[in-house]
Design a protein around this motif. Structure first.
Motif, PDB file in Angstrom:
ATOM      1  N   VAL A 236       0.839  -1.201   0.000  1.00  0.00           N
ATOM      2  CA  VAL A 236       0.000   0.000   0.000  1.00  0.00           C
ATOM      3  C   VAL A 236       0.873   1.250   0.000  1.00  0.00           C
ATOM      4  CG1 VAL A 236      -1.450   1.342   1.559  1.00  0.00           C
ATOM      5  CG2 VAL A 236      -2.105  -0.973   0.965  1.00  0.00           C
ATOM      6  N   LEU A 237       2.007   1.179   0.685  1.00  0.00           N
ATOM      7  CA  LEU A 237       2.901   2.332   0.706  1.00  0.00           C
ATOM      8  C   LEU A 237       3.831   2.349  -0.487  1.00  0.00           C
ATOM      9  CD1 LEU A 237       3.844   2.424   4.461  1.00  0.00           C
ATOM     10  CD2 LEU A 237       2.521   4.102   3.207  1.00  0.00           C
ATOM     11  N   LEU A 291       6.355   4.462  17.080  1.00  0.00           N
ATOM     12  CA  LEU A 291       5.415   3.424  16.652  1.00  0.00           C
ATOM     13  C   LEU A 291       5.688   2.143  17.445  1.00  0.00           C
ATOM     14  CD1 LEU A 291       5.348   3.885  12.777  1.00  0.00           C
ATOM     15  CD2 LEU A 291       3.889   4.876  14.507  1.00  0.00           C
ATOM     16  N   LEU A 297       2.926  -2.997  11.146  1.00  0.00           N
ATOM     17  CA  LEU A 297       3.001  -1.623  10.656  1.00  0.00           C
ATOM     18  C   LEU A 297       4.459  -1.202  10.477  1.00  0.00           C
ATOM     19  CD1 LEU A 297       1.521   1.084  10.049  1.00  0.00           C
ATOM     20  CD2 LEU A 297       2.053   1.685  12.401  1.00  0.00           C
ATOM     21  N   VAL A 377      11.363 -10.567  15.208  1.00  0.00           N
ATOM     22  CA  VAL A 377      11.883 -11.907  15.451  1.00  0.00           C
ATOM     23  C   VAL A 377      11.547 -12.235  16.908  1.00  0.00           C
ATOM     24  CG1 VAL A 377      13.927 -13.361  15.472  1.00  0.00           C
ATOM     25  CG2 VAL A 377      13.667 -11.624  13.737  1.00  0.00           C
ATOM     26  N   ALA A 378      10.366 -12.761  17.119  1.00  0.00           N
ATOM     27  CA  ALA A 378       9.872 -12.930  18.485  1.00  0.00           C
ATOM     28  C   ALA A 378       8.951 -14.131  18.562  1.00  0.00           C
ATOM     29  CB  ALA A 378       9.138 -11.679  18.936  1.00  0.00           C
ATOM     30  N   PHE A 379       8.775 -14.600  19.786  1.00  0.00           N
ATOM     31  CA  PHE A 379       7.854 -15.706  20.032  1.00  0.00           C
ATOM     32  C   PHE A 379       6.475 -15.109  20.267  1.00  0.00           C
ATOM     33  CE2 PHE A 379       5.710 -18.460  23.152  1.00  0.00           C
ATOM     34  CZ  PHE A 379       5.689 -19.638  22.444  1.00  0.00           C
ATOM     35  N   ASP A 382      -0.335 -15.584  19.892  1.00  0.00           N
ATOM     36  CA  ASP A 382      -1.648 -15.135  19.431  1.00  0.00           C
ATOM     37  C   ASP A 382      -1.593 -14.760  17.949  1.00  0.00           C
ATOM     38  OD1 ASP A 382      -2.503 -15.435  22.037  1.00  0.00           O
ATOM     39  OD2 ASP A 382      -1.835 -13.423  22.579  1.00  0.00           O
ATOM     40  N   LEU A 388      -1.579  -3.557  13.903  1.00  0.00           N
ATOM     41  CA  LEU A 388      -1.021  -3.006  15.131  1.00  0.00           C
ATOM     42  C   LEU A 388      -0.843  -4.062  16.214  1.00  0.00           C
ATOM     43  CD1 LEU A 388      -2.889   0.388  15.194  1.00  0.00           C
ATOM     44  CD2 LEU A 388      -0.486  -0.022  14.747  1.00  0.00           C
TER      45      LEU A 388
ATOM     46  N   THR B   5      -5.529   3.864  -2.951  1.00  0.00           N
ATOM     47  CA  THR B   5      -4.382   3.309  -2.211  1.00  0.00           C
ATOM     48  C   THR B   5      -3.712   4.392  -1.382  1.00  0.00           C
ATOM     49  OG1 THR B   5      -3.237   3.485  -4.308  1.00  0.00           O
ATOM     50  CG2 THR B   5      -3.720   1.274  -3.542  1.00  0.00           C
ATOM     51  N   LEU B   8      -5.709   4.930   1.678  1.00  0.00           N
ATOM     52  CA  LEU B   8      -5.491   3.821   2.624  1.00  0.00           C
ATOM     53  C   LEU B   8      -4.179   4.014   3.378  1.00  0.00           C
ATOM     54  CD1 LEU B   8      -6.591   0.568   0.824  1.00  0.00           C
ATOM     55  CD2 LEU B   8      -7.298   1.341   3.086  1.00  0.00           C
ATOM     56  N   ALA B   9      -3.156   4.382   2.628  1.00  0.00           N
ATOM     57  CA  ALA B   9      -1.840   4.571   3.232  1.00  0.00           C
ATOM     58  C   ALA B   9      -1.908   5.656   4.298  1.00  0.00           C
ATOM     59  CB  ALA B   9      -0.827   4.952   2.166  1.00  0.00           C
ATOM     60  N   ALA B  12      -3.644   4.424   7.401  1.00  0.00           N
ATOM     61  CA  ALA B  12      -2.808   3.536   8.204  1.00  0.00           C
ATOM     62  C   ALA B  12      -1.844   4.345   9.059  1.00  0.00           C
ATOM     63  CB  ALA B  12      -2.026   2.590   7.293  1.00  0.00           C
ATOM     64  N   THR B  13      -1.267   5.379   8.462  1.00  0.00           N
ATOM     65  CA  THR B  13      -0.308   6.194   9.195  1.00  0.00           C
ATOM     66  C   THR B  13      -0.985   6.927  10.345  1.00  0.00           C
ATOM     67  OG1 THR B  13       0.452   6.642   6.965  1.00  0.00           O
ATOM     68  CG2 THR B  13       1.696   7.630   8.742  1.00  0.00           C
ATOM     69  N   ALA B  16      -1.780   4.651  13.150  1.00  0.00           N
ATOM     70  CA  ALA B  16      -0.586   4.262  13.896  1.00  0.00           C
ATOM     71  C   ALA B  16      -0.182   5.344  14.882  1.00  0.00           C
ATOM     72  CB  ALA B  16       0.552   3.984  12.929  1.00  0.00           C
ATOM     73  N   ALA B  17      -0.283   6.595  14.451  1.00  0.00           N
ATOM     74  CA  ALA B  17       0.177   7.692  15.287  1.00  0.00           C
ATOM     75  C   ALA B  17      -0.589   7.734  16.605  1.00  0.00           C
ATOM     76  CB  ALA B  17       0.020   9.008  14.539  1.00  0.00           C
ATOM     77  N   SER B  19      -1.737   5.209  18.251  1.00  0.00           N
ATOM     78  CA  SER B  19      -1.694   3.987  19.044  1.00  0.00           C
ATOM     79  C   SER B  19      -0.498   3.997  19.986  1.00  0.00           C
ATOM     80  CB  SER B  19      -1.599   2.784  18.119  1.00  0.00           C
ATOM     81  OG  SER B  19      -0.299   2.721  17.613  1.00  0.00           O
ATOM     82  N   ALA B  20      -0.018   2.830  20.368  1.00  0.00           N
ATOM     83  CA  ALA B  20       1.187   2.663  21.171  1.00  0.00           C
ATOM     84  C   ALA B  20       1.030   3.275  22.554  1.00  0.00           C
ATOM     85  CB  ALA B  20       2.404   3.274  20.478  1.00  0.00           C
ATOM     86  N   GLN B  25       0.042  -6.737  27.089  1.00  0.00           N
ATOM     87  CA  GLN B  25       0.784  -7.982  27.288  1.00  0.00           C
ATOM     88  C   GLN B  25       2.231  -7.688  27.665  1.00  0.00           C
ATOM     89  OE1 GLN B  25       0.741  -6.507  24.167  1.00  0.00           O
ATOM     90  NE2 GLN B  25       0.414  -8.242  22.811  1.00  0.00           N
ATOM     91  N   ARG B  27       6.159  -7.769  27.720  1.00  0.00           N
ATOM     92  CA  ARG B  27       7.191  -7.873  26.681  1.00  0.00           C
ATOM     93  C   ARG B  27       8.507  -8.296  27.311  1.00  0.00           C
ATOM     94  NH1 ARG B  27       6.032  -5.136  21.431  1.00  0.00           N
ATOM     95  NH2 ARG B  27       7.740  -6.519  20.973  1.00  0.00           N
ATOM     96  N   LYS B  52      -2.991 -11.997  28.270  1.00  0.00           N
ATOM     97  CA  LYS B  52      -2.478 -12.321  26.932  1.00  0.00           C
ATOM     98  C   LYS B  52      -1.111 -12.989  27.038  1.00  0.00           C
ATOM     99  CE  LYS B  52      -4.419  -9.190  23.548  1.00  0.00           C
ATOM    100  NZ  LYS B  52      -4.048  -8.147  22.596  1.00  0.00           N
ATOM    101  N   ILE B  55       5.087 -11.506  24.819  1.00  0.00           N
ATOM    102  CA  ILE B  55       5.847 -11.528  23.579  1.00  0.00           C
ATOM    103  C   ILE B  55       7.324 -11.585  23.926  1.00  0.00           C
ATOM    104  CG2 ILE B  55       6.508 -10.127  21.603  1.00  0.00           C
ATOM    105  CD1 ILE B  55       3.647  -9.049  21.782  1.00  0.00           C
ATOM    106  N   GLU B  57      11.252 -11.631  22.605  1.00  0.00           N
ATOM    107  CA  GLU B  57      12.219 -11.453  21.529  1.00  0.00           C
ATOM    108  C   GLU B  57      13.527 -12.081  21.937  1.00  0.00           C
ATOM    109  OE1 GLU B  57      12.824  -7.565  19.781  1.00  0.00           O
ATOM    110  OE2 GLU B  57      10.904  -6.988  20.643  1.00  0.00           O
TER     111      GLU B  57
END
Lengths: 442, 344
Positions: A236-237, A291, A297, A377-379, A382, A388, B5, B8-9, B12-13, B16-17, B19-20, B25, B27, B52, B55, B57
């Protein structure tokens, strides 16, 4: 010096004064044919070598992968005691999901082997079932609460060691200390098998589950969905940006030193190692823009940067291939520059652009290095529900599995490779079909 | 089509801005050696509780602390896996970035084995001989050092096999390599009097001698992937490999561990500390995130339960060497109290 304008060719017959040209040609003919044959042979040898290598790789991967598509299951008769699952009879899904199904499974195993009583032996007995067997029973009850109180036949997976035993990858004839299953367990296993309770079933988990530390519960679906979201963001980008850049550079930009520098840089960017894009993504998207880490994303943004040059270069080549006569004809009938580009040139160049994009996407689909830096690169167990949610991608899943000590993961990483290869072949096929269907020869 | 498109892009951006902000869960980052154990607990935790699945890494111990010590807040890690204790410098970094409450939890031991194919005889080697086989420079007997001249094992000690020295091991980026160098190589080189004497007079040189691995082909860096080393050992009975105990545990029908100083590398010997090349594994918890990120105390409770890290627990099945009862009780208490046991 006087015969110089005649060129080099003329000197040969002159050197062989007295012999007819046909003789000279005939004399050299043999060696010329021989050199052609030699060249063909070299080519053939190179191609055969490449094909052989590919065949060997594919053969080993597929042969290793085949056992992963089946899973050894056990058919157990489990009594779903209402007092254990739902003592108050509310059939509340929350209660149903929290019940102790482990105990029901143990009861079922105890029924089969009443003589096993010592704690250590019972542990060894229950170790035959996968730690995930309880989830199968739980799912069964949640899907159909009316089963509570009945005795039902449930098919649950055996743990990976017994799966490997059934597949002959752990051999019963090795010394007991050298294998992960004891003689006693093998005896139990054989008794279950002789009663027809052991069955080899298609490994549906492999295609429907996320990652797991237990091989029999691990699947690629989580990473397939992760790859999907990542590729969606990437395309899309990257696609509109790259096509826009290509059209501008090819049709509108003045040809001067500045555009030349941009052109050189785009070509250089295509050759930059992909890990560099990961570092960039970490510094810019995560540290600066904040982000969330490990998400499609961020992964998609990084891969979009990586695929941009590939698509720009392919798109420019496609635009260049449209003959100038089309543009001139459009301008001649009174179209503006923008109209000639968007109504005539771009549609004609579109198949080439799409092919380039699909090849770029296929390249991005197989990439792990840049994703390492942005935490993909993670476990992750879900299944991601959107761009997101934390996710991983298929090549990363292969990488994680290939590093796991359990033997059953070896065949599963090969199976994941087959699935990834399948996707790549499909994408390249689409590219070929698009080209065949829409390409115009001039 | 291009217009849609682009839209849409843009969407999405924008999405995203915004969120976070929240994270529900846990980490976890850090060591690839601890990764198989933490992931197993995380999976159990995700399946048996309403939280949850965390995660995890795999970044390596050092990389993990870098992320862990970045600061506090939802965009930093809550727990770091480590195959060694946290270093003073890392604690400093943590402190500078506002990470002031850290709980250290030892989770068990990992043995590093020297293994070869079952097709070849088992090796019984002392740490001293192992050092002489793998060190870059060895004493020349005249008070100086020379490049390692030993071609065959029997050149070092006639009791060892008359076979070429060929050892596959992890690259310097790996925690297993760090631990092997620290425990086996340094342990072995201190058994040689002239090197041990060096420790007092020239510490830098001592370290260089003890930590230097051969680069002439006798020691082969085989990459981070231990599965690959196991496969290479199967194919080449003359080669030895260095890797974590869990890989030996899973492949006992194909490879065998060597005795080190006469001690066999089995579960009991590693657990009791008799086997010389074993290390502790830890997790580090960021105290300031408890209560902000849901589930951290519950996760620690699952991790420190005997059903997980006990000698019969599901982690032992994955190759974790459990701590003795008393030690488990001590660390469990620290974990559940979230004791700030790392001096800041």
């Amino acid at each position: 010096m006087s015969n110089e304008p005649l060129g080099g060719l003329a000197t040969a017959p002159q050197a062989a004064i007295g012999r007819p040209i046909a003789d000279v040609v005939a004399a050299s003919l043999k060696s010329r044919y021989a050199s052609e044959r030699r060249f063909r042979l070299y080519g053939l040898a190179a191609i055969s070598f490449a094909v052989l290598c590919l065949a060997v790789i594919l053969f080993t991967i597929i042969r290793t992968a085949i056992p992963a598509f089946t899973q050894t299951m056990i058919n157990l008769d489990v009594t779903l005691y209402p007092q254990e699952i739902d003592p108050e009879g509310t059939r509340d899904p929350e209660t149903l999901s929290r019940a102790d199904y482990q105990r029901l499974l143990r009861d079922a195993m105890d029924d089969l082997f009443p003589e096993v009583t010592s704690r250590a032996e019972r542990r060894a007995l229950f170790a035959m079932l996968s730690p995930g067997a309880t989830y199968f029973v739980r799912q069964l009850v949640i899907d159909d609460p009316s089963l509570i109180g009945q005795r039902v036949r449930v098919q649950v997976p055996l743990s990976d060691d017994f799966d490997q035993l059934a597949k002959g990858r752990i051999r019963a004839d090795t010394a007991e200390a050298e294998r992960r299953v004891s003689d006693k367990q093998i005896e139990w296993f054989e008794r279950l098998r002789s009663r027809g309770m052991i069955e080899t079933a298609f490994n549906r988990t492999l295609f429907s589950a996320g990652d797991s530390r237990s091989p029999e519960l691990a699947g690629v679906w989580g990473s397939v969905v992760g790859s999907f979201w990542t590729m969606l963001i990437t395309m899309v980008l990257a696609f509109p940006l790259a096509v826009g850049a290509a059209i501008y550079l090819e049709e509108f930009a003045p040809k001067n030193r500045f555009t030349e520098i941009i052109e050189v840089n785009i070509n250089n960017l295509a050759a930059v190692p992909s890990i560099v894009f990961g570092l960039l993504g970490l510094a810019v998207f995560i540290s600066f823009f904040g982000l969330p880490r490990s998400t499609p994303l961020v992964g998609g943004l990084v891969l979009a940067l990586m695929t941009l040059p590939t698509i720009i270069i392919a798109s420019r080549a496609a635009i260049k291939a449209v003959p100038p006569s089309i543009r001139e004809a459009a301008l001649g009938v009174g179209a503006s520059k923008v109209q000639s580009v968007f109504h005539f040139v771009t549609p004609l160049a579109m198949p080439g652009m799409l092919t380039g994009s699909i090849i770029g996407a296929a390249q991005a689909l197989g990439e792990t290095a840049p994703l390492l830096m942005v935490g993909m690169v993670a476990f992750i167990v879900d299944i991601p529900g959107g761009p997101l949610d934390p996710a991983t991608v298929m090549p990363v899943q292969i990488y994680i599995w290939s590093d796991a000590p359990e033997r059953a993961f070896i065949e599963r990483s090969s199976a994941a490779i087959c699935i990834l290869l399948g996707f790549l072949v499909c994408m390249n096929l689409i590219a070929v079909v698009l080209r065949r269907q829409f390409e115009r020869k001039w | 089509m291009i217009r849609t498109t682009l839209a849409l892009a843009l969407m999405a951006t924008v999405a995203a801005a915004g969120s976070a902000e929240a994270r529900d869960q846990i980490r976890i980052v850090g060591s690839s050696t601890v990764f198989p154990f933490t992931t197993r607990v995380a999976e159990e935790f995700g399946r048996t509780t309403s939280f949850k699945t965390p995660i995890i890494e795999s970044t390596g111990t050092g990389g993990g602390f870098k992320l862990f010590c970045q600061g506090i807040g939802v965009d930093t890690a809550d727990i770091s896996n480590a195959s060694r204790a946290i270093k003073k410098a890392e604690v400093e970094t943590c402190k500078q970035n506002g990470v002031e409450k850290i709980t250290e939890v030892k989770i068990g031991y990992d043995g590093i084995v020297l293994a070869n194919s079952k097709a070849a005889p088992e090796l019984d080697i002392s740490l001293r001989d192992l050092f002489l086989a793998l060190a870059k420079d060895v004493p020349d007997g005249k008070g100086g050092f020379m490049p390692n001249p030993h071609k065959n094992w029997s050149d070092i000690n006639p009791a060892l096999p008359n076979k070429r020295i060929e050892v596959l091991g992890p690259p310097p980026t790996s925690g297993t390599r760090d631990a092997f160098v620290e425990l086996a190589m340094e342990g072995g080189c201190n058994k040689i009097p002239e090197i041990e004497a060096l420790k007092k007079t020239d510490e830098k040189k001592h370290k260089a001698i003890c930590h230097g691995m051969r680069e002439d082909g006798a020691f082969i860096e085989a990459g981070e992937n231990d599965v690959l080393i196991v496969r290479k050992l199967e194919a080449n009975p003359n080669a030895f490999g260095i890797f974590g105990f869990s890989f030996l545990d899973q492949n006992q029908d194909k490879i065998q561990g060597s005795k080190i100083n006469g001690v066999e590398d089995n579960y009991e010997n590693i657990a009791s500390g008799k086997y010389p090349i074993s290390r502790s594994m830890f997790i580090y918890v960021k105290g300031q995130h408890v209560g902000v990120i849901p589930g951290i105390p519950e996760f620690l409770k699952e991790f420190t339960s005997d059903k997980a890290w006990g000698p019969d627990g599901y982690l032992a099945d994955k190759g974790l060497i459990a701590m003795p009862e008393a030690e488990r009780a001590k660390w469990r208490k620290d974990a559940l109290d979230l004791a700030q046991n790392v001096s800041m």
